[in-house]
Design an enzyme around this catalytic site. Structure first.
Site, short mmCIF file in Angstrom:
data_model
loop_
_atom_site.label_atom_id
_atom_site.label_comp_id
_atom_site.label_asym_id
_atom_site.label_seq_id
_atom_site.Cartn_x
_atom_site.Cartn_y
_atom_site.Cartn_z
N ARG A 119 -32.07 -8.25 25.93
CA ARG A 119 -31.49 -7.25 26.86
C ARG A 119 -30.02 -7.49 27.17
NH1 ARG A 119 -36.57 -7.76 29.42
NH2 ARG A 119 -37.92 -6.07 28.73
N LYS A 141 -17.06 -0.39 23.20
CA LYS A 141 -17.90 0.51 22.40
C LYS A 141 -18.43 -0.29 21.22
CE LYS A 141 -16.08 5.13 23.22
NZ LYS A 141 -15.40 6.28 22.59
N GLU A 183 -4.17 4.22 14.39
CA GLU A 183 -4.63 4.18 15.80
C GLU A 183 -3.44 3.94 16.74
OE1 GLU A 183 -7.59 5.15 16.51
OE2 GLU A 183 -9.11 4.37 15.11
N LYS A 225 -4.87 0.94 26.13
CA LYS A 225 -6.33 1.04 26.06
C LYS A 225 -6.96 0.41 27.30
CE LYS A 225 -10.40 1.12 23.36
NZ LYS A 225 -11.04 1.12 22.07
N GLU A 235 -16.49 6.88 29.34
CA GLU A 235 -16.01 8.13 28.74
C GLU A 235 -16.58 9.38 29.40
OE1 GLU A 235 -15.24 7.88 24.44
OE2 GLU A 235 -15.99 9.91 24.31
N ARG A 239 -11.11 8.80 28.87
CA ARG A 239 -11.28 7.94 27.68
C ARG A 239 -11.44 8.77 26.40
NH1 ARG A 239 -14.70 2.35 26.74
NH2 ARG A 239 -14.09 2.20 24.56
N ASN A 243 -10.10 9.65 21.33
CA ASN A 243 -10.72 10.19 20.12
C ASN A 243 -9.88 11.28 19.47
OD1 ASN A 243 -13.01 8.55 20.44
ND2 ASN A 243 -13.81 9.96 21.98
N HIS A 246 -10.44 12.21 15.90
CA HIS A 246 -11.66 11.53 15.43
C HIS A 246 -12.79 12.49 15.11
CE1 HIS A 246 -9.48 7.99 16.62
NE2 HIS A 246 -10.49 7.17 16.39
N HIS A 250 -14.16 11.81 11.71
CA HIS A 250 -15.54 11.38 11.46
C HIS A 250 -16.20 12.30 10.42
CE1 HIS A 250 -15.95 9.04 15.52
NE2 HIS A 250 -15.24 8.39 14.61
N HIS A 263 -11.48 4.16 7.89
CA HIS A 263 -11.53 4.85 9.18
C HIS A 263 -10.12 5.30 9.61
CE1 HIS A 263 -12.74 5.85 13.25
NE2 HIS A 263 -11.80 5.06 13.71
P1 NAD Z 1 -13.14 -3.36 8.55
O1 NAD Z 1 -13.81 -4.08 9.64
O2 NAD Z 1 -13.97 -2.80 7.46
O3 NAD Z 1 -12.03 -4.31 7.93
C1 NAD Z 1 -11.23 -3.83 6.89
C2 NAD Z 1 -11.28 -4.71 5.65
O4 NAD Z 1 -10.43 -5.84 5.83
C3 NAD Z 1 -12.65 -5.28 5.33
O5 NAD Z 1 -12.79 -5.36 3.94
C4 NAD Z 1 -12.58 -6.68 5.94
O6 NAD Z 1 -13.50 -7.57 5.36
C5 NAD Z 1 -11.17 -7.06 5.64
N1 NAD Z 1 -10.54 -8.01 6.54
C6 NAD Z 1 -10.68 -8.10 7.88
N2 NAD Z 1 -9.82 -9.00 8.36
C7 NAD Z 1 -9.14 -9.50 7.32
C8 NAD Z 1 -8.10 -10.46 7.20
N3 NAD Z 1 -7.53 -11.01 8.27
N4 NAD Z 1 -7.64 -10.76 5.98
C9 NAD Z 1 -8.18 -10.15 4.87
N5 NAD Z 1 -9.13 -9.21 4.92
C10 NAD Z 1 -9.61 -8.89 6.14
O7 NAD Z 1 -12.28 -2.12 9.12
P2 NAD Z 1 -11.44 -1.92 10.45
O8 NAD Z 1 -10.39 -0.95 10.08
O9 NAD Z 1 -11.05 -3.20 11.08
O10 NAD Z 1 -12.47 -1.23 11.45
C11 NAD Z 1 -12.99 0.05 11.17
C12 NAD Z 1 -14.25 0.24 11.97
O11 NAD Z 1 -13.95 0.14 13.35
C13 NAD Z 1 -14.91 1.57 11.76
O12 NAD Z 1 -16.29 1.40 11.56
C14 NAD Z 1 -14.66 2.30 13.05
O13 NAD Z 1 -15.66 3.24 13.34
C15 NAD Z 1 -14.64 1.18 14.04
N6 NAD Z 1 -13.91 1.46 15.28
C16 NAD Z 1 -14.51 1.15 16.43
C17 NAD Z 1 -13.85 1.34 17.62
C18 NAD Z 1 -14.49 0.92 18.92
O14 NAD Z 1 -13.96 1.25 19.97
N7 NAD Z 1 -15.58 0.19 18.88
C19 NAD Z 1 -12.56 1.88 17.63
C20 NAD Z 1 -11.97 2.19 16.41
C21 NAD Z 1 -12.65 1.98 15.24
N1 GLY Z 2 -11.87 4.15 19.99
C1 GLY Z 2 -12.23 5.04 21.04
C2 GLY Z 2 -12.64 4.35 22.29
O1 GLY Z 2 -12.70 3.14 22.35
O2 GLY Z 2 -12.94 5.00 23.25
#
Ligand code: NAD
Ligand code: GLY
Length: 360
Positions: A119, A141, A183, A225, A235, A239, A243, A246, A250, A263
């Site tokens: 939990r 998130k 972003e 942020k 949100e 907040r 997006n 997005h 998406h 992304h």
């Molecule tokens: P990712 O996590 O896939 O990382 C990108 C690539 O870089 C991957 O291949 C990873 O293995 C590699 N990598 C990571 N760090 C590295 C480093 N220091 N050196 C070499 N390679 C490295 O992609 P991302 O762009 O970091 O994240 C995208 C994801 O985040 C999406 O799924 C998106 O939906 C999510 N997201 C979430 C939020 C949230 O608020 N939770 C906000 C924005 C995006």
């Molecule tokens: N990336 C959108 C949020 O965190 O609300």
């Protein structure tokens, strides 16, 4: 040297630590760990580079690891289960900590697993991509994709600390660095026209990974942020501005197949679509839309979506979490630095816009 920002959420407040060399600073994590058991969640790209330094930070704790396959296509419930299996196998209790070491994909999966294990257990974000350092590691998130829609399964679960070592960005591929910039542009568009103008002046320095430029955008993005999340954690209002682009983005990710478009790339093209649609409704000056496209191009990001069927694209947009009573709510741009969320636009305008976009 590092900076500390704070996300103010009462008893769930937490620090964001930003700087170079932080993965060799045991003193920074110790107050959050206090010798508790730690599951480090990473992937098969980041693990080989950064798992050892992180293990050294955790001396004094019992440490288990879960090394996941890399890629957005693995942001699924099956992968969350692998993390949960690792927690059970290690027989970790409610006082354990899950530490996410990687980009947004690892962070979203690990955070979601932490939110449901017994939990809810504590988790720490150690983001290693620009995108994760400016956005996904902050704000709580967490979640995974469903074949029917992006990020459809998840929970709000705040980390207890975010440790952003900017040196990790030196090993990041160029395409991933550029994706993170999308972003940052978003923050400029929704809340900080000066940041947008700064990006126009410094785009090349950012792409060269100039430490001062990286430090500036990570800090400013996290400040913005933290402020927005502090006001509207769940949100219910402001907040949703985060997006921008997005809902279109998406749909691009879903239509192209998870992992085909990064992304950040989908957000860049989606933001151009949101800006064009805003101009179509008379909200933003078309000259500002040109500025936005020009900046994304200089950051090596796409400014239009791949070919798609307009009906299917609209249907994919309809799976967005901002849909209320069947109406797709969109973040519309009023000017660079100011945006609003609304469902108050004629539906046929969106249908016509998509038809013109895709049927040429
Ligand atoms: P990712 O996590 O896939 O990382 C990108 C690539 O870089 C991957 O291949 C990873 O293995 C590699 N990598 C990571 N760090 C590295 C480093 N220091 N050196 C070499 N390679 C490295 O992609 P991302 O762009 O970091 O994240 C995208 C994801 O985040 C999406 O799924 C998106 O939906 C999510 N997201 C979430 C939020 C949230 O608020 N939770 C906000 C924005 C995006
Ligand atoms: N990336 C959108 C949020 O965190 O609300």
């Amino acid at each position: 040297m590092f900076v500390t920002l704070n996300v103010d959420l009462g008893v769930r407040s937490y620090p964001i630590l930003i700087g170079g060399g932080l993965l060799s600073r045991r003193d920074l994590l110790e107050p959050h760990l206090r010798h508790r058991d730690v599951l480090v969640v990473t992937n098969d790209v980041v693990g080989p580079i950064y798992l050892e330094p992180v293990r050294a930070l955790l001396a004094g704790s019992r440490v288990a690891t879960a090394v996941l396959p890399d890629g957005e296509q693995h942001k699924t419930m099956a992968t969350v289960n692998r993390v949960l299996d690792a927690l059970v196998e290690a027989r970790f209790g409610r006082d354990c900590v899950v530490l996410a070491l990687g980009g947004g994909v690892v962070g979203d999966i690990a955070g979601f697993a932490a939110s449901i294990y017994q939990r809810g257990v504590d988790f720490i974000q150690v983001p290693t991509t620009l995108l994760a350092q400016v956005d996904s590691a902050v704000g709580g998130k967490t979640g995974v994709n469903h074949p029917g829609g992006k990020n459809l399964l998840g929970a709000f679960h705040q980390p207890i600390c975010v440790l952003s070592d900017t040196d990790t960005l030196h090993t990041l591929p160029d395409r991933e660095l550029a994706a993170g910039c999308a972003e940052v542009v978003k923050y400029g568009l929704i809340a900080d026209g000066e940041l947008f103008a700064w990006l126009e002046a410094q785009a090349e320095a950012l792409l060269r990974r100039d430490p001062a430029a990286l430090g500036h955008v990570i800090r400013r993005s996290c400040e913005l942020k933290a402020e927005i999340v502090g006001q509207d954690e769940r949100e219910h209002g402001r907040r949703a501005l985060l997006n921008l682009g997005h809902t279109f983005g998406h749909a691009i990710e879903l239509q192209a197949g998870y992992g085909e478009w990064l992304h950040g790339e989908a957000v860049a093209a989606g933001t151009c679509m949101a800006a064009e649609f805003s101009a179509r409704l008379g909200a933003v000056d078309p000259l500002e839309v040109d500025r936005i496209r020009r900046l994304f191009r200089r950051l090596h990001l796409p400014v239009s979506p791949p070919a798609a069927d307009p009906g299917k694209f609209l249907s994919a947009m309809g799976m967005d979490k901002k849909v209320v009573a069947g109406q797709i709510r969109l973040v519309l741009l009023d000017s660079i630095g100011s945006a609003r969320i609304t469902g108050d636009y004629p539906s046929h305008e969106l249908v016509d816009y998509l038809r013109e976009q895709f049927v040429r």
